[in-house]
Design an enzyme around this catalytic site. Sequence first.
Site, PDB file in Angstrom:
ATOM      1  N   LYS A  22      50.079 -16.417-108.522  1.00 58.01           N
ATOM      2  CA  LYS A  22      51.309 -16.976-109.098  1.00 58.01           C
ATOM      3  C   LYS A  22      52.141 -15.869-109.755  1.00 58.01           C
ATOM      4  O   LYS A  22      53.356 -15.786-109.548  1.00 58.01           O
ATOM      5  CB  LYS A  22      50.952 -18.029-110.161  1.00 58.01           C
ATOM      6  CG  LYS A  22      52.110 -18.398-111.074  1.00 58.01           C
ATOM      7  CD  LYS A  22      51.703 -19.332-112.175  1.00 58.01           C
ATOM      8  CE  LYS A  22      51.091 -18.695-113.396  1.00 58.01           C
ATOM      9  NZ  LYS A  22      52.029 -18.200-114.408  1.00 58.01           N
ATOM     10  N   ASN A  23      51.473 -15.010-110.547  1.00 58.13           N
ATOM     11  CA  ASN A  23      52.237 -14.036-111.331  1.00 58.13           C
ATOM     12  C   ASN A  23      52.802 -12.896-110.494  1.00 58.13           C
ATOM     13  O   ASN A  23      53.543 -12.058-110.994  1.00 58.13           O
ATOM     14  CB  ASN A  23      51.384 -13.494-112.487  1.00 58.13           C
ATOM     15  CG  ASN A  23      51.208 -14.555-113.561  1.00 58.13           C
ATOM     16  OD1 ASN A  23      51.894 -15.581-113.527  1.00 58.13           O
ATOM     17  ND2 ASN A  23      50.301 -14.331-114.489  1.00 58.13           N
ATOM     18  N   CYS A 116      57.416 -20.834-126.153  1.00 55.07           N
ATOM     19  CA  CYS A 116      56.678 -21.683-125.222  1.00 55.07           C
ATOM     20  C   CYS A 116      55.356 -22.019-125.858  1.00 55.07           C
ATOM     21  O   CYS A 116      55.111 -21.708-127.017  1.00 55.07           O
ATOM     22  CB  CYS A 116      56.492 -20.985-123.882  1.00 55.07           C
ATOM     23  SG  CYS A 116      55.223 -19.726-123.945  1.00 55.07           S
ATOM     24  N   ARG A 121      58.272 -16.121-127.429  1.00 54.53           N
ATOM     25  CA  ARG A 121      58.245 -15.208-126.276  1.00 54.53           C
ATOM     26  C   ARG A 121      59.561 -14.434-126.268  1.00 54.53           C
ATOM     27  O   ARG A 121      60.469 -14.727-125.487  1.00 54.53           O
ATOM     28  CB  ARG A 121      58.087 -15.985-124.960  1.00 54.53           C
ATOM     29  CG  ARG A 121      56.852 -16.870-124.855  1.00 54.53           C
ATOM     30  CD  ARG A 121      55.600 -16.121-124.443  1.00 54.53           C
ATOM     31  NE  ARG A 121      55.613 -15.564-123.119  1.00 54.53           N
ATOM     32  CZ  ARG A 121      55.094 -16.148-122.041  1.00 54.53           C
ATOM     33  NH1 ARG A 121      54.575 -17.355-122.145  1.00 54.53           N
ATOM     34  NH2 ARG A 121      55.088 -15.546-120.871  1.00 54.53           N
ATOM     35  N   ASP A 306      44.939 -13.684-119.850  1.00 56.87           N
ATOM     36  CA  ASP A 306      44.920 -14.917-119.046  1.00 56.87           C
ATOM     37  C   ASP A 306      43.500 -15.391-118.730  1.00 56.87           C
ATOM     38  O   ASP A 306      43.315 -16.523-118.284  1.00 56.87           O
ATOM     39  CB  ASP A 306      45.695 -14.702-117.732  1.00 56.87           C
ATOM     40  CG  ASP A 306      47.184 -14.496-117.982  1.00 56.87           C
ATOM     41  OD1 ASP A 306      47.646 -14.754-119.103  1.00 56.87           O
ATOM     42  OD2 ASP A 306      47.886 -14.079-117.039  1.00 56.87           O
ATOM     43  N   ARG A 398      50.600 -25.726-112.777  1.00 57.02           N
ATOM     44  CA  ARG A 398      51.542 -24.599-112.736  1.00 57.02           C
ATOM     45  C   ARG A 398      50.891 -23.371-112.122  1.00 57.02           C
ATOM     46  O   ARG A 398      51.579 -22.482-111.635  1.00 57.02           O
ATOM     47  CB  ARG A 398      51.999 -24.236-114.159  1.00 57.02           C
ATOM     48  CG  ARG A 398      52.806 -25.334-114.800  1.00 57.02           C
ATOM     49  CD  ARG A 398      53.096 -24.984-116.227  1.00 57.02           C
ATOM     50  NE  ARG A 398      54.272 -24.139-116.267  1.00 57.02           N
ATOM     51  CZ  ARG A 398      55.093 -24.077-117.280  1.00 57.02           C
ATOM     52  NH1 ARG A 398      54.866 -24.803-118.357  1.00 57.02           N
ATOM     53  NH2 ARG A 398      56.133 -23.313-117.249  1.00 57.02           N
TER      54      ARG A 398
HETATM   55  C1  EPZ Z   1      53.111 -12.038-117.930  1.00 54.12           C
HETATM   56  O1  EPZ Z   1      53.926 -12.618-118.933  1.00 54.12           O
HETATM   57  C2  EPZ Z   1      52.392 -13.186-117.251  1.00 54.12           C
HETATM   58  N1  EPZ Z   1      53.373 -14.089-116.680  1.00 54.12           N
HETATM   59  C3  EPZ Z   1      51.504 -13.902-118.248  1.00 54.12           C
HETATM   60  O2  EPZ Z   1      50.771 -14.903-117.567  1.00 54.12           O
HETATM   61  C4  EPZ Z   1      50.517 -12.904-118.846  1.00 54.12           C
HETATM   62  O3  EPZ Z   1      49.751 -13.546-119.845  1.00 54.12           O
HETATM   63  C5  EPZ Z   1      51.280 -11.715-119.472  1.00 54.12           C
HETATM   64  O4  EPZ Z   1      52.162 -11.129-118.468  1.00 54.12           O
HETATM   65  C6  EPZ Z   1      50.365 -10.632-120.011  1.00 54.12           C
HETATM   66  O5  EPZ Z   1      49.533 -10.165-118.989  1.00 54.12           O
HETATM   67  C7  EPZ Z   1      53.885 -13.818-115.474  1.00 54.12           C
HETATM   68  O6  EPZ Z   1      53.609 -12.810-114.840  1.00 54.12           O
HETATM   69  C8  EPZ Z   1      54.818 -14.821-114.899  1.00 54.12           C
HETATM   70  P1  EPZ Z   1      54.596  -9.555-121.384  1.00 54.12           P
HETATM   71  P2  EPZ Z   1      55.076 -11.765-119.652  1.00 54.12           P
HETATM   72  O7  EPZ Z   1      56.046  -9.322-121.321  1.00 54.12           O
HETATM   73  O8  EPZ Z   1      55.715 -10.890-118.647  1.00 54.12           O
HETATM   74  C9  EPZ Z   1      55.679  -9.549-126.093  1.00 54.12           C
HETATM   75  C10 EPZ Z   1      49.805 -17.045-117.243  1.00 54.12           C
HETATM   76  O9  EPZ Z   1      49.009 -17.782-117.886  1.00 54.12           O
HETATM   77  N2  EPZ Z   1      57.057  -9.215-125.682  1.00 54.12           N
HETATM   78  O10 EPZ Z   1      53.667  -8.478-120.931  1.00 54.12           O
HETATM   79  O11 EPZ Z   1      55.916 -12.688-120.414  1.00 54.12           O
HETATM   80  C11 EPZ Z   1      55.307 -10.987-125.685  1.00 54.12           C
HETATM   81  O12 EPZ Z   1      55.793 -11.917-126.619  1.00 54.12           O
HETATM   82  C12 EPZ Z   1      50.911 -16.286-117.944  1.00 54.12           C
HETATM   83  O13 EPZ Z   1      49.770 -16.929-116.012  1.00 54.12           O
HETATM   84  C13 EPZ Z   1      57.994  -8.925-126.647  1.00 54.12           C
HETATM   85  O14 EPZ Z   1      57.724  -8.936-127.843  1.00 54.12           O
HETATM   86  O15 EPZ Z   1      54.188 -10.907-120.626  1.00 54.12           O
HETATM   87  C14 EPZ Z   1      53.815 -10.915-125.638  1.00 54.12           C
HETATM   88  O16 EPZ Z   1      53.293 -11.055-126.921  1.00 54.12           O
HETATM   89  C15 EPZ Z   1      51.083 -16.625-119.378  1.00 54.12           C
HETATM   90  N3  EPZ Z   1      59.283  -8.646-126.249  1.00 54.12           N
HETATM   91  C16 EPZ Z   1      53.553  -9.488-125.127  1.00 54.12           C
HETATM   92  O17 EPZ Z   1      54.753  -8.750-125.384  1.00 54.12           O
HETATM   93  C17 EPZ Z   1      59.627  -8.613-124.934  1.00 54.12           C
HETATM   94  O18 EPZ Z   1      60.816  -8.338-124.638  1.00 54.12           O
HETATM   95  C18 EPZ Z   1      53.222  -9.405-123.642  1.00 54.12           C
HETATM   96  O19 EPZ Z   1      54.270  -9.969-122.893  1.00 54.12           O
HETATM   97  C19 EPZ Z   1      58.659  -8.905-123.960  1.00 54.12           C
HETATM   98  C20 EPZ Z   1      57.370  -9.204-124.350  1.00 54.12           C
END
Ligand code: EPZ
Length: 418
Positions: A22-23, A116, A121, A306, A398
């Site tokens: 999915k990701n 969320c 996020r 995850d 999802r």
């Molecule tokens: C991706 O989310 C995945 N989603 C998530 O999978 C996964 O948990 C995550 O990466 C970490 O591996 C998809 O690929 C669609 P991040 P993403 O930006 O891209 C903070 C699942 O269950 N952050 O690496 O949103 C954020 O709040 C899902 O399949 C900021 O502060 O993850 C988080 O605490 C859930 N500012 C951390 O960084 C930003 O601008 C990691 O987020 C961006 C992120």
Amino acid sequence: MQRLIIKGEKRLCGEIRVQGAKNSALPLLAGCLLAEGTTRLTRCPELSDVFAACRILSELGCKCSFRDNTAVTDSTGAQGFCITEELMREMRSSIVFLGAVLGRMGRCELSYPGGCELGPRPIDMHITALRQLGVRITEEHGRISCTCPKGIRGAVIDLPFPSVGATENIMLAAACGKGETVIHNAAREPEIKDLAAFLNSCGADIKGAGCSTVVIKGVKKLHGCEYEVMPDRIAAATYMAAAAATGGELGLLGVRCADIQAVTAVFEEMGAAVYCPEDRIFISCSRPLRAVRVIRTMPYPGFPTDAQAVVMAALATSQGSSMMVENIFESRYRHVDELVRMGADIKTSGRTAVIQGVKKLCGANVRAHDLRGGAALVTAALGAEGVTTVGNVQYIDRGYEQIEQVLTSVGADIRRAF
Ligand code: EPZ
């Protein structure tokens, strides 16, 4: 509300062909907008989030059809640059369309994805990076308006944290920009490598994906291609946890063992025998499982956030006490109260959870609060005594393709009630 009804204590045994990720499918679908002409994504999982991504593509003027795990997109007539709030709210990862729409249309308007079920996020890293690429961004009443009057211009971007989504957005925006973009402290997740490989198959010039420094040389335009979505490492981890929770023996087919080494190592520490020939994982578990050393969720190649919930569900009936520290998301323990309803002994404090293994879990009525937490409840229910009803199945849908059919095929007693 749909529910899964699971009669536990059935030892899982057999083989599962693991779904496409999915990701990876979501950013790849966003990338289809950049690729002029027709693109075929095979092994694309049939999931509600993937269908939501297809609706966004349609809204932007792309043709998008889906059949037998193949998504076919044709971006020839795409002219749209606005994504409605309704579609943005359907899934948080819709933010990855921002880079792709900017790369193709030179402007984009969408709504703030907001918080969320995993907590706040923010997208500050996405915004800062896009500004460095020459994008003008204004935010008003929850809408974000972006224009790049002089086009996307290459830049050197230092990410304060290796955010997966921000790395993907930069790659998508810069693929057809002017000049060279360098991302330092880029996310190294296998899904980043998959996005780069897909974009390169469409004519992009991206090097270093999977390492901390990614270099994107802008090209004039991208063309369509045929590409197979990588295997879902988290679905694989979930089925490994299900084998562990039931003392079962599973063969997972079509996986990449190297992508989930941090997870297989934990199952081995629990006492499972794990064997990874080529693109398969065989896991054989005998009960009771052993407790493990502290698990800290980290960006790749560390232990993935995850997989935290499903591994916790397996540890709930291990011998001894284990500790987990969730370093990525603020609110990712909402499954704990539900596991406690089933008899688990788990205590959380801030980012830490202490799991004191119990002999058995008992069936109960529980509810999913997020995707992976929902999968953890199913995992726990498979090993529990009696019948468990898991509500809010829409979260699980999802990310897991036909979960009840997959688990039934390896001996689980699970059905969906409408
Ligand atoms: C991706 O989310 C995945 N989603 C998530 O999978 C996964 O948990 C995550 O990466 C970490 O591996 C998809 O690929 C669609 P991040 P993403 O930006 O891209 C903070 C699942 O269950 N952050 O690496 O949103 C954020 O709040 C899902 O399949 C900021 O502060 O993850 C988080 O605490 C859930 N500012 C951390 O960084 C930003 O601008 C990691 O987020 C961006 C992120």
